[in-house]
Scaffold this active site. Structure first.
Site, PDB file in Angstrom:
ATOM      1  N   GLU A 278       0.874  -1.346   0.039  1.00 18.12           N
ATOM      2  CA  GLU A 278       0.023  -0.004   0.004  1.00 18.12           C
ATOM      3  C   GLU A 278       0.799   1.453  -0.031  1.00 18.12           C
ATOM      4  OE1 GLU A 278      -3.138  -0.215  -0.481  1.00 18.12           O
ATOM      5  OE2 GLU A 278      -3.059  -2.400  -0.337  1.00 18.12           O
ATOM      6  N   ASP A 361       3.520  -4.126  -5.652  1.00 17.82           N
ATOM      7  CA  ASP A 361       4.117  -5.514  -5.356  1.00 17.82           C
ATOM      8  C   ASP A 361       5.628  -5.652  -5.306  1.00 17.82           C
ATOM      9  OD1 ASP A 361       1.695  -6.789  -4.814  1.00 17.82           O
ATOM     10  OD2 ASP A 361       1.575  -7.880  -6.544  1.00 17.82           O
TER      11      ASP A 361
END
Length: 418
Positions: A278, A361
């Protein structure tokens, strides 16, 4: 009229049969031979029962998704071709001489019809999620959410429709451009408002209770040069067993939010990986890039919608009982055009989203330097949500805003070898 209704009904049935055939009979979600036995193979982290439930639930969920989308288009078409939209407009006009009240009454009636007609499909979807252990939500809570959805969507839609008809009367040729100009501040306002006004209507948000974990997260944020004082958690365990975390809001209302299911089912290293993911969105400004992309796409979209809307009315207006572009009875047609265009561009928007998620990611892997936690996190996400690791192609392009679980684990393995 009967021929058009029968034809539309037959088309909808054929559409449903195609996706039933595609998902249940031919759609390929098997694991490629070269990945069998690897960490990306569900057989290595799911037992036989979990594999069976995942396959069954994914097919049902995907089928309901594809069937639900054109259902409203079919309903709107029936309202138009049968003259019911015109009758609704006349009834709304009888309630008041004020145009904004007429629009509010018409939109309210339309919302009631759509909600009532869609309720069986929504209920079936809810029951399946209960049966497969994804949802933990009580019936009363589910009904409450439906009511909240209605009372948030109705006034917002009514306001947008009022502005639309005002613009189309004042600026018949360029209404789409002026509508887009108003879209910019309206969208920014909603982004700012959602975390503090809209989201709390559905769930309780509060600062992360685990202060030790919060300190680890804030330390990670400091490594990433992210100004952060609090991480929020939300009590999603009352509604679901699935796992999630997300970034929401803009400016002073920006929040990083963790579902309590994520806190309960993942260990510290896995939670930190999710937080790093995030943070990657924040560092790479994905919220602002996504917002900017949406506004640019909406400009082109409004132009296309305006062009098709105008052509449809000139070609089929009398058959659909529409007097002109500013006719309130034409609203279902506008919603059909909007829905079809949105569905048509979803593979593109999903592809952009998947690219951003892949980048987040990669950022998380580099920040945490813990590839094992990354792999186990993706495996747990798949198990908790009964998500297929390798969904069929059409499901991926129309539904997935994230890379598939198989792709995400493969990306981690590639990073490990570099």
């Amino acid at each position: 009229m009967r021929k058009w209704i029968v034809g539309a009904g037959l088309l909808y049935v054929l559409y449903g049969l195609f996706f039933y055939w595609y998902l249940f009979l031919t759609g390929d979600s098997s694991v490629p031979e070269g990945l069998k036995g690897t960490s990306a193979d569900p057989a290595t982290f799911m037992n036989q029962r979990e594999l069976m439930l995942t396959e069954e639930y994914s097919k049902i969920k995907d089928f309901l998704f594809f069937v639900r989308i054109p259902f409203e288009w079919f309903l709107f078409f029936i309202l138009l071709i049968a003259g019911l939209s015109k009758k609704m407009k006349h009834w709304a006009e009888q309630t008041s001489k004020r145009r904004f009240i007429q629009i509010a009454v018409y939109v309210f009636s339309l919302f009631l019809i759509v909600t009532a007609a869609s309720l069986p499909l929504d209920w079936i979807s809810y029951q399946f999620s209960l049966e497969y252990g994804i949802s933990t939500q009580t019936t009363a809570s589910w009904i409450k959410d439906q009511v909240i959805d209605f009372w948030i969507s109705f006034p917002l839609t009514a306001g947008v429709v009022m502005v639309f008809y005002w613009l189309i009367k004042r600026h018949e040729k360029r209404w789409w451009f002026y509508a887009w100009c108003l879209t910019v501040p309206f969208t920014l306002f909603l982004f700012f408002l959602q975390p503090v006004v809209i989201d709390p209507l559905y769930n309780d948000f509060y600062p992360l209770k685990n202060k030790d974990l919060e300190q680890h997260i804030l330390k990670l944020a400091d490594q990433a040069d992210i100004p952060a004082n609090h991480v929020y958690e939300v009590n999603m365990s009352e509604k679901t067993n699935a796992l999630n975390a997300y970034v929401t809001g803009i400016g002073a209302n920006k929040r990083i939010v963790l579902w309590d299911t994520t806190l309960n089912k993942l260990d510290g290293s896995e939670i930190l990986f999710i937080m790093a993911h995030e943070m990657g969105h924040y560092v790479m400004k994905h919220v602002y890039i996504g917002l900017g992309g949406y506004l640019l796409l909406s400009l082109a979209g409004l132009y296309v919608i305006g062009t098709i809307y105008k052509w449809m009315i000139s070609r089929y207006g009398s058959r659909l009982h529409i007097a002109g572009k500013s006719d309130l009875a034409a609203l279902p047609l506008l919603l059909v055009v909007l829905g079809v265009i949105s569905f048509a561009v979803s593979p593109f928007t999903n592809a952009v989203s998947r690219h951003q998620e892949k980048a987040a990611d990669q950022y998380a892997i580099e920040l945490t330097e813990n590839k094992e936690a990354a792999v186990s996190t993706f495996q747990e996400l798949s198990k908790a949500g009964l998500s297929e690791a390798n969904p069929p192609f059409l499901v991926k392009i129309f539904k997935y805003g994230h890379p598939t679980i198989m792709e995400r684990i493969q990306n981690v393995e590639k990073a490990s070898n570099e």
